[in-house]
Enzyme design. Structure first.
Site, PDB file in Angstrom:
ATOM      1  CB  CYS A 106       8.187  10.408  -4.139  1.00  0.00           C
ATOM      2  SG  CYS A 106       6.835  10.818  -5.265  1.00  0.00           S
ATOM      3  CG  HIS A 107       3.530  11.578  -2.366  1.00  0.00           C
ATOM      4  ND1 HIS A 107       3.818  11.528  -3.708  1.00  0.00           N
ATOM      5  CD2 HIS A 107       2.546  12.497  -2.228  1.00  0.00           C
ATOM      6  CE1 HIS A 107       3.041  12.371  -4.361  1.00  0.00           C
ATOM      7  NE2 HIS A 107       2.260  12.988  -3.481  1.00  0.00           N
TER       8      HIS A 107
END
Length: 175
Positions: A106-107
């Protein structure tokens, strides 16, 4: 790769709940010891974006790259702060340099970008990081899981089964 049975799992305020808890328990299930590493003293309770608590077992000041066979950099909003901590970046870069497995979802790749380890890598992430990864010299792809060398990346919580399957396969049996 270091012959260690420990994995570093980064955590910070507003982590993505599933992207911390799923890897934590999957790695324990596979026989690894997991240090949940935060910026605050060990025993600090961090709360995820969805309200789930996770208690750190080690603070970054006491983490040594040589102790780990790999590292997980999960997503959520925590990576935006964690990537500003030079001790976090040094741990990530040193584990990478020692041949450890680096897994991020994800991030989480924001941390890898700031640690300077993405140039020339094929990676995936949340689509929001496409430009960040490309500008840092990585080739961004939209795939459930991407493996390049000893780096494993995925896009979102729905990708966790494939993400962890690849990480555990790459790590092999704990020594």
């Amino acid at each position: 790769m270091p012959s260690k049975k420990k994995i570093a799992l980064l955590v910070g305020k507003d982590f993505e709940d599933m992207e911390v808890m799923y890897p934590l328990y999957r790695l324990i299930e596979a026989g690894y010891d997991v240090d949940v590493i935060g910026e605050e003293p060990a025993g600090t309770k961090y709360i995820g974006k969805n309200g789930y608590p996770c208690v750190s077992t080690l603070d970054i000041s006491n983490a040594k790259a040589g102790d780990y066979a790999g590292l997980v950099a999960p997503g959520g909003w925590a990576p935006d702060k964690l990537r500003r901590n030079p001790k976090i970046l040094r741990l990530v870069a040193d584990i990478d340099r020692q041949g450890g497995v680096i897994a991020s979802i994800c991030h989480g790749p924001w941390i890898l970008i700031s640690a300077g380890i993405v140039k020339g890598k094929k990676m995936t992430s949340t689509p929001a990081l496409k430009d960040d990864l490309t500008n840092a010299g990585a080739t961004w792809v939209d795939e459930e899981v991407t493996v390049d060398g000893r780096m494993v990346t995925s896009r979102k919580p729905d990708d966790l089964p494939a993400f962890m399957m690849e990480m555990v396969k790459m790590l092999g049996a704990p020594k």
